[in-house]
Design a protein around this motif. Structure first.
Motif, PDB file in Angstrom:
ATOM      1  N   GLY A  34       0.804  -1.208   0.000  1.00 56.92           N
ATOM      2  CA  GLY A  34       0.000   0.000   0.000  1.00 56.92           C
ATOM      3  C   GLY A  34       0.840   1.262   0.000  1.00 56.92           C
ATOM      4  O   GLY A  34       2.031   1.263   0.363  1.00 56.92           O
ATOM      5  N   LEU A  35       0.198   2.378  -0.428  1.00 58.05           N
ATOM      6  CA  LEU A  35       0.900   3.657  -0.493  1.00 58.05           C
ATOM      7  C   LEU A  35       1.373   4.098   0.884  1.00 58.05           C
ATOM      8  O   LEU A  35       2.478   4.633   1.033  1.00 58.05           O
ATOM      9  CB  LEU A  35      -0.026   4.720  -1.105  1.00 58.05           C
ATOM     10  CG  LEU A  35       0.555   6.127  -1.257  1.00 58.05           C
ATOM     11  CD1 LEU A  35       1.766   6.104  -2.180  1.00 58.05           C
ATOM     12  CD2 LEU A  35      -0.502   7.095  -1.802  1.00 58.05           C
ATOM     13  N   ALA A  36       0.566   3.867   1.926  1.00 59.29           N
ATOM     14  CA  ALA A  36       0.953   4.265   3.282  1.00 59.29           C
ATOM     15  C   ALA A  36       2.204   3.524   3.719  1.00 59.29           C
ATOM     16  O   ALA A  36       3.116   4.107   4.330  1.00 59.29           O
ATOM     17  CB  ALA A  36      -0.195   3.998   4.255  1.00 59.29           C
ATOM     18  N   THR A  37       2.295   2.242   3.425  1.00 60.79           N
ATOM     19  CA  THR A  37       3.479   1.456   3.794  1.00 60.79           C
ATOM     20  C   THR A  37       4.725   1.996   3.115  1.00 60.79           C
ATOM     21  O   THR A  37       5.791   2.136   3.731  1.00 60.79           O
ATOM     22  CB  THR A  37       3.270  -0.021   3.404  1.00 60.79           C
ATOM     23  OG1 THR A  37       2.104  -0.516   4.071  1.00 60.79           O
ATOM     24  CG2 THR A  37       4.474  -0.857   3.793  1.00 60.79           C
ATOM     25  N   LEU A  38       4.612   2.317   1.831  1.00 62.40           N
ATOM     26  CA  LEU A  38       5.767   2.853   1.103  1.00 62.40           C
ATOM     27  C   LEU A  38       6.192   4.206   1.645  1.00 62.40           C
ATOM     28  O   LEU A  38       7.397   4.486   1.786  1.00 62.40           O
ATOM     29  CB  LEU A  38       5.431   2.962  -0.389  1.00 62.40           C
ATOM     30  CG  LEU A  38       5.229   1.639  -1.135  1.00 62.40           C
ATOM     31  CD1 LEU A  38       4.810   1.906  -2.572  1.00 62.40           C
ATOM     32  CD2 LEU A  38       6.496   0.802  -1.103  1.00 62.40           C
ATOM     33  N   LEU A  39       5.217   5.065   1.965  1.00 67.00           N
ATOM     34  CA  LEU A  39       5.557   6.381   2.503  1.00 67.00           C
ATOM     35  C   LEU A  39       6.236   6.270   3.858  1.00 67.00           C
ATOM     36  O   LEU A  39       7.200   6.982   4.157  1.00 67.00           O
ATOM     37  CB  LEU A  39       4.291   7.240   2.605  1.00 67.00           C
ATOM     38  CG  LEU A  39       3.668   7.690   1.273  1.00 67.00           C
ATOM     39  CD1 LEU A  39       2.364   8.428   1.518  1.00 67.00           C
ATOM     40  CD2 LEU A  39       4.639   8.588   0.516  1.00 67.00           C
ATOM     41  N   VAL A  40       5.746   5.370   4.719  1.00 65.68           N
ATOM     42  CA  VAL A  40       6.371   5.162   6.027  1.00 65.68           C
ATOM     43  C   VAL A  40       7.785   4.613   5.860  1.00 65.68           C
ATOM     44  O   VAL A  40       8.728   5.036   6.544  1.00 65.68           O
ATOM     45  CB  VAL A  40       5.510   4.222   6.892  1.00 65.68           C
ATOM     46  CG1 VAL A  40       6.263   3.807   8.153  1.00 65.68           C
ATOM     47  CG2 VAL A  40       4.199   4.885   7.262  1.00 65.68           C
ATOM     48  N   ALA A  41       7.950   3.664   4.932  1.00 67.57           N
ATOM     49  CA  ALA A  41       9.286   3.093   4.711  1.00 67.57           C
ATOM     50  C   ALA A  41      10.259   4.165   4.244  1.00 67.57           C
ATOM     51  O   ALA A  41      11.416   4.215   4.699  1.00 67.57           O
ATOM     52  CB  ALA A  41       9.195   1.971   3.685  1.00 67.57           C
ATOM     53  N   ILE A  42       9.821   5.024   3.350  1.00 68.27           N
ATOM     54  CA  ILE A  42      10.688   6.113   2.875  1.00 68.27           C
ATOM     55  C   ILE A  42      11.050   7.041   4.030  1.00 68.27           C
ATOM     56  O   ILE A  42      12.222   7.449   4.179  1.00 68.27           O
ATOM     57  CB  ILE A  42       9.988   6.889   1.744  1.00 68.27           C
ATOM     58  CG1 ILE A  42       9.834   6.000   0.499  1.00 68.27           C
ATOM     59  CG2 ILE A  42      10.755   8.156   1.390  1.00 68.27           C
ATOM     60  CD1 ILE A  42       8.995   6.613  -0.593  1.00 68.27           C
ATOM     61  N   SER A  43      10.074   7.367   4.858  1.00 67.92           N
ATOM     62  CA  SER A  43      10.334   8.251   5.991  1.00 67.92           C
ATOM     63  C   SER A  43      11.309   7.621   6.968  1.00 67.92           C
ATOM     64  O   SER A  43      12.215   8.282   7.496  1.00 67.92           O
ATOM     65  CB  SER A  43       9.023   8.588   6.698  1.00 67.92           C
ATOM     66  OG  SER A  43       8.120   9.218   5.805  1.00 67.92           O
ATOM     67  N   VAL A  44      11.156   6.326   7.224  1.00 67.82           N
ATOM     68  CA  VAL A  44      12.055   5.625   8.155  1.00 67.82           C
ATOM     69  C   VAL A  44      13.477   5.604   7.611  1.00 67.82           C
ATOM     70  O   VAL A  44      14.457   5.800   8.358  1.00 67.82           O
ATOM     71  CB  VAL A  44      11.535   4.199   8.416  1.00 67.82           C
ATOM     72  CG1 VAL A  44      12.585   3.372   9.166  1.00 67.82           C
ATOM     73  CG2 VAL A  44      10.247   4.240   9.210  1.00 67.82           C
ATOM     74  N   CYS A  83       8.865   8.697  13.380  1.00 71.35           N
ATOM     75  CA  CYS A  83       8.286   7.599  12.607  1.00 71.35           C
ATOM     76  C   CYS A  83       6.767   7.550  12.776  1.00 71.35           C
ATOM     77  O   CYS A  83       6.030   7.306  11.827  1.00 71.35           O
ATOM     78  CB  CYS A  83       8.903   6.270  13.050  1.00 71.35           C
ATOM     79  SG  CYS A  83      10.629   6.073  12.533  1.00 71.35           S
ATOM     80  N   GLY A  84       6.307   7.790  14.008  1.00 71.54           N
ATOM     81  CA  GLY A  84       4.864   7.835  14.227  1.00 71.54           C
ATOM     82  C   GLY A  84       4.206   8.971  13.468  1.00 71.54           C
ATOM     83  O   GLY A  84       3.112   8.821  12.895  1.00 71.54           O
ATOM     84  N   LEU A  85       4.872  10.132  13.455  1.00 72.58           N
ATOM     85  CA  LEU A  85       4.345  11.262  12.693  1.00 72.58           C
ATOM     86  C   LEU A  85       4.295  10.935  11.204  1.00 72.58           C
ATOM     87  O   LEU A  85       3.323  11.269  10.512  1.00 72.58           O
ATOM     88  CB  LEU A  85       5.217  12.491  12.940  1.00 72.58           C
ATOM     89  CG  LEU A  85       4.835  13.771  12.182  1.00 72.58           C
ATOM     90  CD1 LEU A  85       3.439  14.224  12.571  1.00 72.58           C
ATOM     91  CD2 LEU A  85       5.860  14.877  12.446  1.00 72.58           C
ATOM     92  N   ALA A  86       5.349  10.266  10.713  1.00 71.61           N
ATOM     93  CA  ALA A  86       5.364   9.871   9.295  1.00 71.61           C
ATOM     94  C   ALA A  86       4.213   8.923   8.987  1.00 71.61           C
ATOM     95  O   ALA A  86       3.563   9.035   7.937  1.00 71.61           O
ATOM     96  CB  ALA A  86       6.707   9.219   8.956  1.00 71.61           C
ATOM     97  N   PHE A  87       3.939   7.981   9.916  1.00 70.60           N
ATOM     98  CA  PHE A  87       2.824   7.055   9.699  1.00 70.60           C
ATOM     99  C   PHE A  87       1.493   7.797   9.657  1.00 70.60           C
ATOM    100  O   PHE A  87       0.627   7.508   8.817  1.00 70.60           O
ATOM    101  CB  PHE A  87       2.810   6.007  10.818  1.00 70.60           C
ATOM    102  CG  PHE A  87       1.634   5.082  10.746  1.00 70.60           C
ATOM    103  CD1 PHE A  87       1.613   4.033   9.846  1.00 70.60           C
ATOM    104  CD2 PHE A  87       0.526   5.268  11.573  1.00 70.60           C
ATOM    105  CE1 PHE A  87       0.519   3.185   9.759  1.00 70.60           C
ATOM    106  CE2 PHE A  87      -0.572   4.424  11.501  1.00 70.60           C
ATOM    107  CZ  PHE A  87      -0.570   3.383  10.594  1.00 70.60           C
TER     108      PHE A  87
END
Length: 377
Positions: A34-44, A83-87
């Motif tokens: 999902g898009l959310a997973t990819l965005l969180v991974a990029i942020s991490v 990371c929580g904010l990115a999620f």
């Protein structure tokens, strides 16, 4: 730049490159998520690169134990919170993407798509394009339905208005062949009339097909509209005299236009003959041409009693008569004359409209203005 500063920059760059390479491999393995997973991974990955650079630099620069502990605690507290904010932010973007996908799935459906507010201008642009595509699809579908309705009515018209005279011709031909007539000359006359009627219908249908296909472009000539109107009035005078209807014409002095005289004359004659055939005896049909703000307007007013409001939008539909056969011509070609008029005016980049104006209705032909359309004083 001092040696220590160069060392700090080099260490930071190396940390970012190492963590970035590892993060790229990780994101590749998340392909299809999902898009959310990819965005969180990029942020991490980004946060990890920054955290690694800060941690290694602080260790290499031999900070005091107290300062090292402060840096470590800062990273330990800030990175999870970041990371929580990115999620949380990625979830908002993911919800917007889901809404966009829902909008896309509803394009062309039975109900208009419902679109939520997008969080970025790019997503909003995609949503606007989807909504525009939905509107275009609906307009095309409505046009297709209207065209299908018109085709069905045309088939019905052909089956009635062409079959009836053909049946009469066949019956008269059989009677002549059997030799059972006392006065064959009368049947010969009627056969000629019916054949002329059929020929006129076919010619009109052919003209309509050429107009709709754009194969009959106008050949404009600069001419005085008074001559054009007077010729049209004269052409319908015999029919008007038989029906005891008065036909008159009025044109602003010196009004000239660049039009195809034969086409515009036919369009105007169709409107006049239509008005004459539906105006009661002692009534009047008038035509008036004048200069208006957007060009030249030619109006034909009759005394037919008006057109039902629900029928006004279909007056110019091919082969459409209306419930009371209001638009049948003298040759029985219901709807063809007005359809031809609309096609001719459209070929001149003009518009034709109809409205109820007591004691009947008024047809307005509006031709665009320009250097060749001007009143002459």
């Amino acid at each position: 730049m001092s040696t220590d500063e160069v060392t700090v920059v080099a260490i930071a760059a190396a940390c970012v490159l190492v963590v970035g390479f590892a993060g790229q491999l990780t994101i590749r393995r998340l392909h299809g998520r999902g898009l959310a997973t990819l965005l969180v991974a990029i942020s991490v990955v980004v946060l990890a690169a920054v955290g690694a650079a800060v941690a290694v630099d602080s260790h290499v620069m031999f900070l005091s134990t107290h300062d090292g502990i402060v840096v470590a605690l800062t990273l330990a507290a800030a990175l999870p919170l970041a990371c929580g904010l990115a999620f949380w932010l990625a979830r908002a973007v993911s919800q917007a993407a889901d809404s966009l996908a829902l909008t896309a799935s509803q394009v062309g459906g039975s109900e208009p798509p419902r679109g939520a507010r997008m969080v970025s201008s790019e997503l909003a642009c995609v949503q606007d394009r989807l909504l525009a595509a939905d509107s275009a699809l609906r307009a095309a579908r409505d046009g297709e339905r209207a065209a299908e309705t018109s085709r069905r009515e045309l088939v019905a018209w052909v089956s009635h208005d062409l079959r009836t005279p053909l049946a009469g011709i066949r019956a008269m031909a059989e009677a002549l062949e059997d030799g059972v007539l006392d006065d064959p000359s009368e049947y010969h006359k009627r056969l000629r009339i019916e054949s002329d009627r059929l020929s006129e219908m076919v010619d009109t249908l052919f003209l309509l097909s050429r107009l709709h296909a754009g194969a009959l472009p106008p050949h404009p000539e600069r001419m005085n509209l008074r001559d054009l109107v007077s010729d049209a009035v004269a052409s319908v005078a015999p029919v008007a005299e038989i029906r005891k209807v008065v036909v008159s014409g009025d044109v602003d002095p010196g009004l000239v236009a660049s039009v195809d005289p034969s086409q515009i004359s036919r369009a105007l004659t169709n409107l006049l003959i239509n008005g004459v055939h539906h105006t009661p005896a002692q009534g009047e049909v008038s035509v008036h041409a004048e200069q208006v703000a957007d060009g030249i307007r030619i109006s034909v007013q009759d005394a037919c009693g008006g057109i039902p409001a629900e029928d006004l939008s279909r007056v110019f539909d091919l082969a459409w008569r209306g419930r009371s056969a209001r638009f049948s011509g003298p040759d029985g070609g219901g709807g063809l004359g007005l359809a031809v008029t609309q096609g001719i005016v459209a070929a001149h980049d003009g518009q034709v409209s109809v409205s109820n104006v007591p004691p009947g209705c008024r047809f307005d032909i509006t031709l665009p203005g320009g250097p060749d359309v001007s009143p002459v004083r």
